[in-house]
Design a protein around this motif. Structure first.
Motif: not given
Length: 279
Positions: A140-150, A154-166
Motif C-alpha cells: 500500500x505504501x508503494x502503490x501511492x508512491x510518485x517519481x518525485x518521492x525518490x 542517496x537511494x532513498x524514498x519518502x513513503x507514507x505508512x500506517x497512521x499517515x506517518x512518513x
C-alpha cells in the motif's frame, strides 16, 4: 445508536486520525458481517454473551489469526463507541484474542529470492520486485508512491505508512539500476513510480500482486508467494545480518516494538532448523 450508524461514525473518525486505508477496508468487511448477524440493532442491546456467541460460531470456520482480527475490530468499535458516549457500557472489554492468534511470519530463503530475481524478465518486473524486497515497504505504501518521492543521490524514498506517518526507506544498487532503467524507458507522463503495462496509469494493489504471482509462477517455487512475504524476508535478512531490533523497527515503520519482536522468534526458528539440518 444502531450498529450501522456507529460503524459510519467510527470509520469517519478513524479516517481523520490517519488509519491505514486497507485497515479500514478490512474493518468494513467485519462491520458488514457484524451488522448482518445482529440485524443492525441498537449497540446498547448487545450483551457480552451475544458477542461471544457470534465469535464462537466464527471460530468454527476461521484460523486463529483471522478470529483475532475479528475480535480486534469488535473491541476497537465498542471501546470507541463507549468513549464517545454512544453506549453506556463497553460489553466487548473482556473479550480476549485466542492464543496463537499471532503466527510467525513466512519468509523466503536467499535461494528463493534469487530464483525470483532470475524469473523477473522485464525492467518493470525487476524494478518492482527489487523495490519491494530492498525497501521492505508495504504494498500500500508503494502503490501511492510518485517519481518525485525518490532521492536518487542517496537511494532513498519518502513513503507514507500506517497512521499517515512518513518515513524514509532505502534501496540497494541493484534496485537503483532497474528502477532508473524502467523509468527512463517509459514514455508516459504519469507521476506514479509504477504504472500499468497497457494504457499506463497508476498501478493498483491487485495488479502489483498479480505481477509478483506471475514472477513466482515462472520461478516454480513450491509455495504461495505474496508481496508481504518480501517484507518479511527483508526483515529476516536484516536480522540475520546483525541489524539491531530498534533499527529494524524504524525501517519497517512499526509503531510498537512488540510487532517487530516477532522476527526474533523467527530467528530462533531459523537457528532451530539449522541445528536439525547440520547436527
Amino acid at each position: 445508536m444502531l450498529l450501522s450508524k456507529a460503524w459510519e461514525a467510527y470509520k469517519a473518525d478513524k479516517r481523520i486520525e490517519g488509519f491505514y486505508p486497507h485497515t479500514l477496508k478490512a474493518y468494513g468487511l467485519q462491520a458488514t458481517l457484524l451488522i448482518r448477524y445482529f440485524n443492525d440493532v441498537e449497540m446498547n442491546s448487545i450483551t457480552t454473551q451475544q458477542l461471544k456467541e457470534y465469535l464462537s460460531k466464527s471460530s468454527e470456520n476461521l484460523k486463529p489469526s483471522s478470529l483475532a482480527h475479528r475480535i480486534r475490530f469488535i473491541r476497537s468499535l465498542f471501546r470507541w463507541s463507549h468513549e464517545e458516549g454512544y453506549i453506556m457500557k463497553n460489553t466487548a472489554s473482556k473479550i480476549k484474542e485466542p492464543k496463537g492468534g499471532k503466527s510467525i511470519p513466512k519468509f523466503l530463503t536467499e535461494r528463493e529470492i534469487e530464483h525470483l530475481r532470475e524469473t523477473a524478465y522485464t525492467p518493470m518486473e525487476k524494478a518492482l520486485f527489487e523495490f519491494m524486497f530492498s525497501t521492505g515497504c508495504r504494498i500500500g505504501e508503494i502503490v501511492t508512491l510518485d517519481r518525485n518521492s525518490i532521492n536518487w543521490s542517496n537511494r532513498s524514498a519518502i513513503v507514507r505508512g500506517k497512521g499517515d506517518k512518513e518515513r524514509e526507506v532505502y534501496f540497494n544498487i541493484r534496485c537503483d539500476i532497474w528502477l532508473k532503467r524502467y523509468i527512463n524507458d517509459r514514455e508516459d507522463s504519469d507521476p506514479a513510480i509504477f504504472v500499468t503495462e497497457r494504457n499506463p496509469h497508476r498501478m493498483s494493489i491487485a495488479q502489483m500482486r498479480y505481477i509478483i504471482k506471475r514472477i513466482s509462477n515462472r520461478a516454480g517455487i513450491n509455495k504461495t508467494i505474496y508481496p508481504h512475504q518480501l517484507r518479511h524476508s527483508y526483515a529476516t535478512h536484516l536480522l540475520n545480518n546483525g541489524a539491531p531490533m530498534d533499527v529494524i523497527q524504524s525501517l519497517l515503520g512499526h509503531e510498537k516494538s512488540e510487532t517487530t519482536r516477532i522476527y526474533a522468534q523467527l530467528s530462533g526458528k531459523i537457528r532451530q532448523e539449522s541445528y536439525r539440518k547440520y547436527f
